[in-house]
Scaffold this motif. Sequence first.
Motif, short mmCIF file in Angstrom:
data_model
loop_
_atom_site.label_atom_id
_atom_site.label_comp_id
_atom_site.label_asym_id
_atom_site.label_seq_id
_atom_site.Cartn_x
_atom_site.Cartn_y
_atom_site.Cartn_z
N GLU B 17 0.92 -1.03 -0.48
CA GLU B 17 0.27 0.06 0.03
C GLU B 17 0.86 1.19 -0.01
O GLU B 17 0.52 2.45 -0.12
N SER B 18 1.92 1.12 0.74
CA SER B 18 2.84 2.89 1.07
C SER B 18 3.50 2.71 -0.52
O SER B 18 4.31 1.85 -1.08
N GLU B 19 4.10 3.56 -0.43
CA GLU B 19 5.49 4.26 -1.06
C GLU B 19 6.39 4.53 -0.02
O GLU B 19 6.69 5.41 0.60
N VAL B 20 7.72 4.48 -0.90
CA VAL B 20 8.73 4.70 -0.55
C VAL B 20 9.16 6.18 -1.79
O VAL B 20 9.72 5.69 -2.87
N MET B 21 9.95 7.17 -1.33
CA MET B 21 10.17 8.25 -2.19
C MET B 21 12.03 7.65 -1.93
O MET B 21 12.42 8.90 -0.87
N ALA B 22 12.41 7.07 -3.00
CA ALA B 22 13.71 6.48 -2.41
C ALA B 22 14.38 8.17 -3.28
O ALA B 22 15.84 8.17 -2.48
N LEU B 23 13.98 8.82 -3.96
CA LEU B 23 15.52 9.69 -4.12
C LEU B 23 13.67 10.14 -4.58
O LEU B 23 13.14 10.81 -5.44
N ALA B 24 14.01 12.37 -4.30
CA ALA B 24 12.66 12.88 -4.62
C ALA B 24 13.57 14.29 -4.82
O ALA B 24 14.78 14.75 -4.53
N ASP B 25 13.30 14.44 -6.00
CA ASP B 25 13.27 15.68 -6.98
C ASP B 25 15.28 15.65 -7.29
O ASP B 25 15.29 17.49 -6.10
N VAL B 26 16.02 15.27 -6.90
CA VAL B 26 17.58 15.16 -7.30
C VAL B 26 17.73 16.11 -8.51
O VAL B 26 17.91 15.52 -9.40
N ASP B 27 19.00 16.95 -8.05
CA ASP B 27 19.49 17.86 -9.39
C ASP B 27 20.86 17.22 -9.70
O ASP B 27 21.74 17.39 -8.22
N LEU B 28 22.01 16.85 -10.28
CA LEU B 28 23.46 16.92 -10.57
C LEU B 28 23.43 16.72 -11.16
O LEU B 28 23.54 16.37 -12.65
N ALA B 29 24.92 17.58 -11.57
CA ALA B 29 25.74 17.64 -12.83
C ALA B 29 27.27 17.42 -12.71
O ALA B 29 27.82 17.31 -11.27
N ILE B 30 27.73 16.13 -13.19
CA ILE B 30 29.35 16.10 -12.90
C ILE B 30 30.13 15.89 -13.81
O ILE B 30 29.29 15.51 -15.05
N ILE B 38 29.95 10.40 -2.42
CA ILE B 38 28.60 10.57 -1.86
C ILE B 38 27.79 9.95 -0.58
O ILE B 38 28.62 8.68 -0.14
N MET B 39 27.83 10.71 0.75
CA MET B 39 27.48 10.18 1.84
C MET B 39 26.06 10.51 2.63
O MET B 39 25.60 11.71 2.05
N GLY B 40 26.05 9.63 3.21
CA GLY B 40 24.58 10.31 3.94
C GLY B 40 24.31 8.99 4.84
O GLY B 40 24.40 7.54 4.63
N PRO B 41 23.00 9.04 5.80
CA PRO B 41 22.57 7.71 6.74
C PRO B 41 22.03 6.41 5.92
O PRO B 41 21.53 7.18 4.66
N SER B 42 22.09 5.42 6.57
CA SER B 42 21.56 4.36 5.70
C SER B 42 19.96 4.70 5.24
O SER B 42 19.11 4.77 6.04
N GLY B 43 19.64 3.83 4.18
CA GLY B 43 18.48 4.83 3.85
C GLY B 43 18.51 5.09 3.24
O GLY B 43 16.84 6.44 2.34
N SER B 44 19.17 6.69 2.74
CA SER B 44 19.24 7.40 2.21
C SER B 44 18.57 8.02 0.45
O SER B 44 18.82 9.19 0.53
N GLY B 218 16.06 10.76 0.63
CA GLY B 218 16.68 10.44 -0.83
C GLY B 218 16.52 12.08 -1.13
O GLY B 218 15.82 12.53 -2.38
N ARG B 219 17.27 13.29 -0.43
CA ARG B 219 17.29 14.54 -0.75
C ARG B 219 18.67 14.60 -0.88
O ARG B 219 19.06 14.50 -0.04
N LYS B 220 19.07 15.65 -2.13
CA LYS B 220 20.76 16.07 -1.93
C LYS B 220 21.00 17.08 -1.12
O LYS B 220 20.24 18.21 -1.18
#
Lengths: 410, 226
Positions: B17-30, B38-44, B218-220
């Motif tokens: 039923e539920s939705e997980v937003m693993a990535l939300a509106d990420v802008d990135l240019a490399i 890339i760092m961040g807590p688990s599940g980010s 899910g956000r930068k």
Amino acid sequence: MRGRVTARAPVKASDTLHFALRAATAYPLRTTLMMLAMAIGVAAVVVLTALGEGARRYVINEFSALGSNLVIVLPGRSQTGGFSPINAITNTPRDLTLEDAQALARLPMVKRTAPIAVGTSEAVWRGRLRDVTIVGTTPDYARMRRLEIAQGRFLPEEAPHAAVAVIGAKLQSELFGAEPAVGQILRLGDRRVRVVGVLAPFGQGLGMNVDEIVIIPAAVAQAMFNSNTLFRILIEASEREALGAAKTAAEALLKMRHDGEEDVTVITQDAVLTTFDRILSALTYGVAAIAAVSLAVAGILVMNVMLVAVTQRTAEIGLLKALGAESRTIRRAFLAEAALLSLVGAVAGFLLGEMGAWALRSFLPMLPAQAPIWAIVASLFTALATGLTFGMLPARRAAQLDPVTALMRH
Amino acid sequence: MALIELVGVCRRFRLGESEVMALADVDLAIDAGEYVSIMGPSGSGKSTLLNILGLLDRPTAGSYRLAGKDTTTLGEDEQAQIRRQTIGFVFQSFHLVPRLSAFENIALPLALAGVPADERKARVEAALAAFGLSERAHHRPDQLSGGQRQRVAIARATIMRPAVILADEPTGNLDSATGADVVRLLESLNAQGVTLIMVTHDPALGQRARRRIRMQDGRKIGDEVR
Ligand SMILES: Nc1ncnc2c1ncn2[C@@H]1O[C@H](COP(=O)(O)OP(=O)(O)OP(=O)(O)O)[C@@H](O)[C@H]1O
Ligand SMILES: [Mg+2]
């Protein structure tokens, strides 16, 4: 992007095969199981069809021993064609004669002929009397019917009019008892003949009990019965393949000799043999079909084993995708593996089956158990097709795995 | 023009039923040749981001241009080809094929690209030598140490001379000394011009990158260049 442009699915077939081979050998238990299933299926087909084919050949051989190359000429037209007004008017059968038999013997595909004149008479020796069937024929008769002589000899080649006789085994014991029959003078009706030979026990054949007949030269018999007509003419074709040609030629020759009248019937023993042949061939096909069921079972096993393989190697499939393997590359790798295992199993099964057939031949030498080529080809082909067919589902499942999910399974 | 260009990338997972937003509106240019951690807590959403960059996964929304080319409209086979030619993956758990030797594992991408056997042999041997693995060429993964396994994996990731290396916690299964070796190896590749994007939990390792991205929910949330 530094990537070069390459053709789609550029993996070489040899690499796919090598990869499949490495995968197959990496799991020996699974591989052995699968190959064993295939091997048993193919071996079953080979052994069972060998048995069926052996039985068929056995029967044909037995018939050949009885003279399956024989064509038989009967006087009179058998009314198989229904009522015909022409037959009704002209149906006065001409006699089959000794000359007819001699003419038939000169046909190219005919090895020899034997005329048969038949009558009954009473045989008397020292007051012992018995009704007997008299067969008038020529020396070739013994060879064509494969009669064996127990004492003395068969009719002499050199004297077609000699008053001699060869008697059946039972007749010898009934008339002569323990006394030697060869050399004795036997009275047949009002004629005297010298017994020159006694037949080995034979049994029933061509509608009479050979053990109770008296065989005399055809010319003597015709004189005795005061008739030119023959009961039958036996023709032996030069080989089995010439049987049909001999029959046709005999019909044509006799029609010509009989002023264009088709007044004889020519039959072959082959007709009976053909029926047997058909029945036993059907039997062989039948057991082949039953054995093929075990191949289908093997196919289901292949499918299950390959499905397990896909589950086992999920992470590996994910990796291959991450490395840029296309779906079809993965599908081909798994199909190749299934095909490889099936084929090796099938070849092992073929060898196993041939060993089984060899064992059968050793234990039952009279049964020439030998799987027919069609059965071997069909079973190998079926094994491969089964492996590919049942390998399709697992291969497709592998190819459709989502790479991220697959990689997480570790 | 940036080598990698994400605009408004979202990745939603549906779990019943539920939705997980693993990535939300990420802008990135490399840019080509960058060294990014890339760092961040688990599940980010770090792994999710890396999977999308590596064309193993598709964004639910947004666009991803790789070398100027929109990847979201590409078919499976075209994406596979780009993975083959342009991207090298290094995983935390090495992902070596257990029944194949170091040599054969490294040769896999070449076989998948249809490189002829003799050229393959030369290239793999050169790679084995460069990564100090010549002695181990015919060892299976279970006969190698963790550091050696990861070196084999890195050799495999670079054998096609990709433009980008994506490393998801490449030191996660290694002790710190071995991990440092592996990172130095990756950095030397970056020094030769390969774009290096590395997910890590280790702040010390993350700090080594010239550019550091922080993820959360899910956000930068951070993107700094030293
Ligand atoms: N296949 C999936 N199905 C459902 N949810 C998923 C799936 N993959 C990831 N997620 C969810 O998406 C979010 C981000 O996951 P992701 O693996 O990107 O995190 P991460 O930053 O790599 O974490 P970690 O540091 O533990 O590896 C998490 O909440 C995770 O549960
Ligand atoms: Mg992760």
